[in-house]
Structures are given as structure tokens and as C-alpha cells.
Design a protein around this motif. Structure first.
Motif, PDB file in Angstrom:
ATOM      1  N   LYS A 171       5.055 -81.800  40.816  1.00 14.40           N
ATOM      2  CA  LYS A 171       4.024 -80.787  40.575  1.00 14.40           C
ATOM      3  C   LYS A 171       2.657 -81.246  41.100  1.00 14.40           C
ATOM      4  O   LYS A 171       1.995 -80.521  41.844  1.00 14.40           O
ATOM      5  CB  LYS A 171       3.919 -80.488  39.073  1.00 14.40           C
ATOM      6  CG  LYS A 171       5.241 -80.051  38.450  1.00 14.40           C
ATOM      7  CD  LYS A 171       5.106 -79.755  36.969  1.00 14.40           C
ATOM      8  CE  LYS A 171       4.735 -80.955  36.116  1.00 14.40           C
ATOM      9  NZ  LYS A 171       5.730 -82.034  36.089  1.00 14.40           N
ATOM     10  N   SER A 172       2.251 -82.459  40.706  1.00 12.81           N
ATOM     11  CA  SER A 172       0.936 -82.953  41.150  1.00 12.81           C
ATOM     12  C   SER A 172       0.917 -83.136  42.659  1.00 12.81           C
ATOM     13  O   SER A 172      -0.092 -82.859  43.315  1.00 12.81           O
ATOM     14  CB  SER A 172       0.614 -84.280  40.475  1.00 12.81           C
ATOM     15  OG  SER A 172       0.590 -84.126  39.085  1.00 12.81           O
ATOM     16  N   THR A 173       2.015 -83.603  43.198  1.00 11.39           N
ATOM     17  CA  THR A 173       2.097 -83.794  44.648  1.00 11.39           C
ATOM     18  C   THR A 173       1.890 -82.459  45.359  1.00 11.39           C
ATOM     19  O   THR A 173       1.143 -82.385  46.353  1.00 11.39           O
ATOM     20  CB  THR A 173       3.465 -84.388  45.010  1.00 11.39           C
ATOM     21  OG1 THR A 173       3.685 -85.549  44.214  1.00 11.39           O
ATOM     22  CG2 THR A 173       3.529 -84.756  46.479  1.00 11.39           C
ATOM     23  N   PRO A 192      -7.895 -82.784  38.993  1.00 11.99           N
ATOM     24  CA  PRO A 192      -6.752 -83.698  39.010  1.00 11.99           C
ATOM     25  C   PRO A 192      -6.185 -83.924  37.606  1.00 11.99           C
ATOM     26  O   PRO A 192      -6.837 -83.634  36.604  1.00 11.99           O
ATOM     27  CB  PRO A 192      -7.321 -84.992  39.586  1.00 11.99           C
ATOM     28  CG  PRO A 192      -8.790 -84.870  39.538  1.00 11.99           C
ATOM     29  CD  PRO A 192      -9.154 -83.450  39.315  1.00 11.99           C
ATOM     30  N   GLN A 193      -4.969 -84.444  37.570  1.00 11.90           N
ATOM     31  CA  GLN A 193      -4.305 -84.690  36.285  1.00 11.90           C
ATOM     32  C   GLN A 193      -5.085 -85.706  35.461  1.00 11.90           C
ATOM     33  O   GLN A 193      -5.225 -85.577  34.258  1.00 11.90           O
ATOM     34  CB  GLN A 193      -2.887 -85.177  36.553  1.00 11.90           C
ATOM     35  CG  GLN A 193      -2.053 -85.366  35.313  1.00 11.90           C
ATOM     36  CD  GLN A 193      -0.589 -85.577  35.656  1.00 11.90           C
ATOM     37  OE1 GLN A 193      -0.194 -85.643  36.816  1.00 11.90           O
ATOM     38  NE2 GLN A 193       0.228 -85.693  34.633  1.00 11.90           N
ATOM     39  N   ARG A 194      -5.571 -86.746  36.140  1.00  8.18           N
ATOM     40  CA  ARG A 194      -6.348 -87.768  35.443  1.00  8.18           C
ATOM     41  C   ARG A 194      -7.767 -87.758  35.982  1.00  8.18           C
ATOM     42  O   ARG A 194      -7.966 -87.837  37.181  1.00  8.18           O
ATOM     43  CB  ARG A 194      -5.742 -89.152  35.697  1.00  8.18           C
ATOM     44  CG  ARG A 194      -4.584 -89.488  34.790  1.00  8.18           C
ATOM     45  CD  ARG A 194      -4.094 -90.891  35.076  1.00  8.18           C
ATOM     46  NE  ARG A 194      -3.540 -90.972  36.414  1.00  8.18           N
ATOM     47  CZ  ARG A 194      -2.221 -90.988  36.658  1.00  8.18           C
ATOM     48  NH1 ARG A 194      -1.376 -90.944  35.683  1.00  8.18           N
ATOM     49  NH2 ARG A 194      -1.783 -91.056  37.897  1.00  8.18           N
ATOM     50  N   LEU A 250      -5.355 -76.363  38.943  1.00  6.09           N
ATOM     51  CA  LEU A 250      -5.605 -77.146  37.733  1.00  6.09           C
ATOM     52  C   LEU A 250      -4.344 -77.912  37.350  1.00  6.09           C
ATOM     53  O   LEU A 250      -3.299 -77.307  37.102  1.00  6.09           O
ATOM     54  CB  LEU A 250      -6.035 -76.220  36.584  1.00  6.09           C
ATOM     55  CG  LEU A 250      -7.152 -75.222  36.893  1.00  6.09           C
ATOM     56  CD1 LEU A 250      -7.387 -74.307  35.700  1.00  6.09           C
ATOM     57  CD2 LEU A 250      -8.444 -75.948  37.243  1.00  6.09           C
ATOM     58  N   ASP A 251      -4.442 -79.219  37.330  1.00  6.59           N
ATOM     59  CA  ASP A 251      -3.278 -80.044  37.009  1.00  6.59           C
ATOM     60  C   ASP A 251      -3.339 -80.426  35.533  1.00  6.59           C
ATOM     61  O   ASP A 251      -4.106 -81.303  35.138  1.00  6.59           O
ATOM     62  CB  ASP A 251      -3.275 -81.287  37.906  1.00  6.59           C
ATOM     63  CG  ASP A 251      -1.896 -81.908  38.000  1.00  6.59           C
ATOM     64  OD1 ASP A 251      -1.063 -81.630  37.110  1.00  6.59           O
ATOM     65  OD2 ASP A 251      -1.654 -82.677  38.960  1.00  6.59           O
ATOM     66  N   GLU A 252      -2.554 -79.761  34.747  1.00  8.11           N
ATOM     67  CA  GLU A 252      -2.515 -79.966  33.294  1.00  8.11           C
ATOM     68  C   GLU A 252      -3.900 -79.901  32.656  1.00  8.11           C
ATOM     69  O   GLU A 252      -4.387 -80.871  32.083  1.00  8.11           O
ATOM     70  CB  GLU A 252      -1.841 -81.287  32.953  1.00  8.11           C
ATOM     71  CG  GLU A 252      -0.391 -81.288  33.393  1.00  8.11           C
ATOM     72  CD  GLU A 252       0.350 -82.529  32.935  1.00  8.11           C
ATOM     73  OE1 GLU A 252       0.021 -83.038  31.860  1.00  8.11           O
ATOM     74  OE2 GLU A 252       1.235 -82.957  33.659  1.00  8.11           O
ATOM     75  N   PRO A 253      -4.545 -78.736  32.745  1.00 10.39           N
ATOM     76  CA  PRO A 253      -5.927 -78.634  32.262  1.00 10.39           C
ATOM     77  C   PRO A 253      -6.048 -78.672  30.745  1.00 10.39           C
ATOM     78  O   PRO A 253      -7.143 -78.878  30.234  1.00 10.39           O
ATOM     79  CB  PRO A 253      -6.377 -77.268  32.788  1.00 10.39           C
ATOM     80  CG  PRO A 253      -5.123 -76.487  32.910  1.00 10.39           C
ATOM     81  CD  PRO A 253      -4.055 -77.462  33.298  1.00 10.39           C
TER      82      PRO A 253
END
Ligand SMILES: Nc1ncnc2c1ncn2[C@@H]1O[C@H](COP(=O)(O)OP(=O)(O)OP(=O)(O)O)[C@@H](O)[C@H]1O
Ligand SMILES: [Mg+2]
Lengths: 352, 252
Positions: free
Chosen positions: B41-43, B82-84, B159-162
Motif C-alpha cells: 500500500k505505502s509503496t 507519509p505513514q511515519r 494519505l497513508d494511514e492518516p
């Protein structure tokens, strides 16, 4: 409505405070300059100084214009360069230890100078107290020092470019490069005569008193475009501060910003170290102190690091001239002496 | 079509992570990307805005090939969270103001300041405006980062896991805000979600990734117990509650 204005006006006054801090630094630098013109072997009164500054026929004019002013300007300009270089390198390499010294630039310059003095026969020793070493061929030495400084960092940047290594790896490469240059310098010294060794050792004691007017001009002409470039990219450095991916998401070409930031700061650093010798610590501490005082907003951090770098170097040089007068200590010794405890103090006091 | 992803493949070195990814997103869509940890997903998010340079396939943003767009053009079209997130020694105001970076030449304009101020207020962040972001809680920081993406005024939000660090109230509020902004400004939102129920509540489209491939995509109707079983390996009931499907894992 009133809420709305509160946030913005709060932010604006927060920015204004940063400007006040900058103004305080400028005032401190100005006072130091005046004081610094006064300090020296020839005892000039305030009247003589003022008179000498405006009237080239006055008694003190020659001392002021040919010895003290170039020296002071060299300290200010080199100090600005060092503050900026440290600030940029620490940002683009994401490492608080990054500085021209950690990237092997100073050691490369020392090796270049040693090579010129020992192998190319550019140096000799002259044991007067005021200027303990006279290099027979200063141009050759300066040029060799500059080349030495640029070679190491160019290799690192080239590797970084081709293999796209991480900033952390670049720092490690810098440390390795320093070790290699130091070994190279020792190797040359091992086979050199006593006078040559002494000349190379004296060269490495950074000293702003070496600068003549032309050196001052060259450093100044380099400083201005470098500063303009860095200020133009202040927002890119701010973006890098909150992470590589976020910066990329904001349209920052992080690889290019990193490469140019390193290239330009290495170049100015190579020039100052070639002219003045190794002056440690200023590039490391000036940005750290400013970061703790005004934060990491590079719109303010870059110029204030520059001014603080100038202030530290000028104060150190003034101390170097006054403390054991008439003996003039090389400023590099003082910066480390003053710098290290100051650094400890800041770390303990602010603890961040 | 504001975004179309066409046969995209991506690999880190030899490991092939994304395989033959195809989908299209329209203006105003609120797309959730689902899938287990490591499904890519993030990729995928990073490929869409060219943080990762994919070699195979094509991605078009408003009919333009992203490979031919400059970084700054991409940043004006897409806001990415980003996720982090990393913190730093900068204030909340400055951190959000950075979202205006793609529009800044020498320095920020008063419009940039106003937009920042507005979004801080909308997200109830204005009381933190002058706090340093490294002194915020995880959830507060996450809101700051989302605020930054919104102030960027993109056409597409990535949005990566907002909502991963947010409390219940903030989860609902942030998702609602994103939904409202998407509708009002016709922005497409692509959101990686782990909370399937939250996704079902706010999203109208779903893309489920499995082993780097699009396993299923479509509207709410594609989220079935069979799909969850195959994509996540978990047995669930799906019940309709107040008009929203609710995924409840079966008790063993
Ligand atoms: N920089 C990298 N180098 C090599 N492999 C990576 C890298 N980043 C991610 N991977 C691998 O790629 C695969 C997909 O990672 P990705 O981060 O896209 O997963 P994800 O779906 O976002 O997972 P999560 O839900 O845990 O965030 C994983 O197997 C991961 O190990
Ligand atoms: Mg992920």
C-alpha cells in the motif's frame, strides 16, 4: 474573527523576536569590531582610530588599514562562511556533527599544504614571534591546500551521486577521508626536514592574520552568491528538517539540494581553509547555538549562524591578540579552547 | 479522470513489490486502499507521486504523465502524508505553512499565512500554533501533518494511514473533514486504511491489495465476508447498522 487575528499576530510577533535576536547579534558584532580595532601591539587611542579610519594621512592609518582591518574583515567573512557551512551541512546530511572538519575538508587542505611545502618546496621557517612561519610560495601553498580540500569531498559527492548513498554514509565517508588525509600528512612529515615539518605544523594553526586584502576580497566575493543561494533555498532546508519523504512530497528535489548544498559549502570552506589554515569548531557550534535559540527556520537560522560565526571568530581572534600580548596566538587554538566548554554549557543548559 | 494508474510495476532491487496495478480515480472520489501489512500500500502511494521511480507502466494525473512532470508540479497536484512522520524543532504554524512550499519563491506570501491560519482553525490546532512539533502527542502531530497536506491545495490527497494515531473523536472528525474538503473542492482522496469500518463509513471506493496486486476494487458492495477472508485471512460477519456495513470478526 478575533481568534483568527490572534494566531497570525502571535506568529508574526514570534518571527519579530527572531529578528530582535538577529539585531542583538549585529550590535554585539559591531561593538566587537570597534574593540578589536583598538587591540594590538601599537597602542592607539579611540581618537587615533577614528582619525585613522577617515584620514589616510593620519598616524595610525597604515596600521589600521593594512593590518587590523583586513584581519578583522577576514575573521568576519570567514566566520560567516563557517557558520553557514555548518548550518547547511548539518541540515542536508541530517547529522548534528556535520561540518567542514568532519567531512575531511580541513584535513585535505592540511595535506595539500604539507604537499606543497614538503614535496614542492614551498615553505620555510622564520622564527619571529609575530609571524612564525613564512611560506616562500604562499600562492602555491594556498592552491595546493584548496585542491586537497576539494579532492576528498568531491570523491565523496561523486560516490554519493552515482550510488545514491544515504547522508549517514556520506558522514562516515567524510570521517574515513579525514583519517586518510591525516595519515598522508604524517607520511610526508616523516620524511621531511625539521623546518619543513615546523612549517606544515604552523600552517595548520589557523590564523586570520594571514589574510591580505586580496584574500579578503576573494572570500567576500564567494560568500555573497553562496549566501544568496542558501537563502533562496531556505524553505527547501526547512522541508528537509521534517523528513526526506515529506520534503519530496512537497516537491523538493532532495538529492539535488543535498548535492549543491554540499558542493557550495565545501567550496567556500576550501577557500577559507586554504587562505587561513585550519580553524575548528566555529562551523560546528555557531549553527548549534542558533538552532537552540531561534529554532530550525532557515530563513533566520542561516543569517544568524553567519553572524554568530563571525562574532565567535572575531572575539576569539581579539582574545588571541590580547591574552599573551605582544605574542599573537593562532586563533584556531582559541576557538577550540573557547568553543568546547561553551558547547558543554549549552548541551547541559538546554539539554535538547 | 484525475488519476489513472496503468499497468504499474515496481520493485525494490530484485524483490517485485507491485505487479500490474491498474485503477482510475475520478474527481471527488474518496478511495480507501486496504490490504494486509506488507501488501504494498505505502509503496503504491509513493509510486503515484514519484517519490519512488517506477520503471514499468504509466500514471496520469489530470491527463499528464507524472514522469514528465517536475517535482514542484507534482507537489502542486498531490499532497502526500507519509505513514511515519518525523518531528523537528519547528512550530506547528511553520510545520503547516511548509505545505505552501510548492508555491513559495523567496518567501511566503500573506495568502500562504492566511490559508495556514484558516486550516489551523478548522482543525482546532490554533491553540498549538506556536508549540514545537516535537512537543506534541502522536495524534496532535498527525493532525498537523494532515493540515499541511490540506494547505497544499492539491487535486489529489494521498494519505497513508492518516487516522492510526487518532482518538475516536478525532478519527471521525478528520475523516469527515477530508470527506468535506474532497466534496467541496472536488479533490480526489486516496487513503490507506487499516480500520475497515472507518473506511466503510466514509469511502465510496475500495481498492484491496494482496501481494502487490489489485485483488478487488469497486464500491462498498465488494467488501464481503469472502473477500475479507481471502485478503486478510479472517472470518467476519458483515452487518448493516444504521445504513453502514459493519465488519465484525467472528469469535473463535
Ligand atoms: N525500502 C525498501 N526496500 C526493500 N523492501 C521494502 C522497502 N520498503 C518496503 N519494502 C517491502 O515492500 C513490501 C511492501 O511494503 P509497503 O510498505 O508498501 O507495505 P504496506 O502495505 O504499506 O504495509 P503496512 O500496512 O505495514 O504499512 C514489504 O514486503 C516490505 O518489506
Ligand atoms: Mg504502509
Amino acid at each position: 474573527m478575533s481568534f483568527k487575528d490572534e494566531t497570525v499576530s502571535g506568529y508574526r510577533s514570534y518571527l519579530r523576536n527572531k529578528l530582535y535576536i538577529g539585531a542583538v547579534l549585529v550590535v554585539a558584532l559591531t561593538v566587537t569590531i570597534i574593540f578589536s580595532i583598538k587591540v594590538g601591539a601599537a597602542n592607539l587611542s579611540v581618537y587615533e582610530i577614528l582619525n585613522g579610519l577617515v584620514n589616510s594621512q593620519a598616524a595610525g592609518a597604515s596600521i589600521i588599514w593594512n593590518i587590523r582591518i583586513p584581519r578583522i574583515l577576514a575573521a568576519i567573512i570567514a566566520g560567516c562562511c563557517m557558520g553557514i557551512e555548518g548550518c547547511i551541512m548539518q541540515n542536508v546530511l541530517r547529522n548534528p556533527l556535520a561540518s567542514p572538519y568532519t567531512m575531511g575538508i580541513s584535513q585535505g587542505a592540511a595535506f595539500g599544504a604539507a604537499f606543497a611545502i614538503i614535496v614542492l618546496g614551498a615553505g620555510a621557517l622564520n622564527s619571529t614571534q609575530a609571524d612564525a612561519v613564512i611560506v616562500n610560495n604562499p600562492y602555491l601553498t594556498v592552491f595546493a591546500a584548496f585542491l586537497g580540500a576539494m579532492i576528498g569531498v568531491s570523491i565523496i559527492l561523486l560516490i554519493a551521486r552515482v550510488r545514491s548513498v544515504t547522508p549517514e554514509a556520506m558522514i562516515l565517508a567524510g570521517v574515513a577521508m579525514s583519517a586518510m588525509f591525516t595519515a598522508g600528512t604524517m607520511f610526508l612529515q616523516y620524511f621531511a626536514s625539521d623546518t619543513q615539518v615546523a612549517a606544515t605544523v604552523f600552517w595548520t594553526f589557523g590564523d586570520v592574520g594571514r589574510a591580505v586584502w586580496s584574500d579578503v576580497w576573494i572570500m567576500f566575493i564567494l560568500l555573497i552568491p553562496a549566501l544568496a543561494y542558501f537563502m533562496y533555498h531556505a524553505w527547501d532546508y526547512n522541508s528537509l528538517e521534517i523528513g526526506e519523504e515529506t520534503a519530496k512530497g512537497l516537491g523538493v528535489n532532495t538529492d539535488r539540494i543535498r548535492l549543491y548544498g554540499m558542493l557550495i559549502s565545501s567550496f567556500t570552506s576550501a577557500v577559507t581553509v586554504a587562505f587561513l589554515g585550519v580553524i575548528g569548531f566555529v562551523g560546528l557550534i555557531a549553527p548549534h547555538i542558533m538552532r537552540r535559540i531561534i529554532g530550525t527556520d532557515h530563513r533566520f537560522l542561516i543569517p544568524t549562524s553567519a553572524i554568530l560565526g563571525a562574532l565567535i571568530l572575531l572575539v576569539s581572534d581579539t582574545v588571541a591578540r590580547a591574552i599573551l600580548a605582544p605574542i599573537v596566538l593562532p586563533v584556531g587554538i582559541i576557538t577550540s579552547f573557547l568553543g568546547a566548554p561553551l558547547f558543554f554549557y549549552i548541551i547541559i543548559k538546554m539539554g535538547r | 479522470m484525475v488519476l489513472s494508474v496503468d499497468k504499474v510495476e515496481f520493485s525494490y532491487g530484485k524483490a517485485n513489490i507491485l505487479k500490474d496495478i491498474n485503477f482510475k480515480v475520478k474527481k471527488g472520489d474518496f478511495v480507501s486502499i486496504l490490504g494486509v501489512n506488507g501488501s504494498g500500500k505505502s509503496t503504491l502511494m509513493k509510486c503515484i507521486n514519484r517519490i519512488l521511480k517506477f520503471k514499468e507502466g504509466m500514471i496520469f494525473v489530470e491527463e499528464r504523465d507524472v514522469r514528465e512532470m517536475k517535482e514542484i508540479e507534482i507537489a502542486r497536484k498531490m499532497g502526500y502524508v507519509p505513514q511515519r512522520s518525523e518531528t523537528g524543532f519547528i512550530t506547528v504554524f511553520d510545520a503547516v505553512l511548509l505545505g505552501r512550499k510548492p508555491y513559495i519563491k523567496w518567501d511566503v506570501s500573506s495568502k500562504d499565512i492566511e490559508l495556514t491560519e484558516e486550516i489551523l482553525k478548522v482543525m482546532n490546532l490554533d491553540e498549538y500554533a506556536l508549540r514545537y512539533i516535537n512537543e506534541l502527542s502522536g495524534g496532535e502531530l498527525q493532525k498537523v501533518v494532515i493540515a499541511r497536506a490540506l494547505v497544499q491545495q492539491p487535486r489529489i490527497l494521498l494519505l497513508d494511514e492518516p487516522t492510526s494515531d487518532l482518538d475516536l473523536k478525532n478519527q471521525l472528525e478528520v475523516m469527515k473533514l477530508i470527506k468535506e474538503v474532497s466534496c467541496a473542492q472536488n479533490i480526489a482522496s486516496i487513503v490507506v486504511m487499516h480500520d475497515i469500518n472507518l473506511a466503510l463509513r466514509y469511502s465510496d471506493k475500495f481498492i484491496v491489495l494482496k501481494d502487490g496486486q489489485v485483488f478487488t476494487s469497486g464500491g462498498r458492495e465488494v467488501i464481503t465476508p469472502e473477500l475479507i477472508k481471502e485478503a486478510y485471512g479472517v472470518d467476519v460477519h458483515i452487518k448493516n447498522f444504521e445504513g453502514v456495513p459493519l465488519v465484525i470478526p467472528k469469535s473463535q
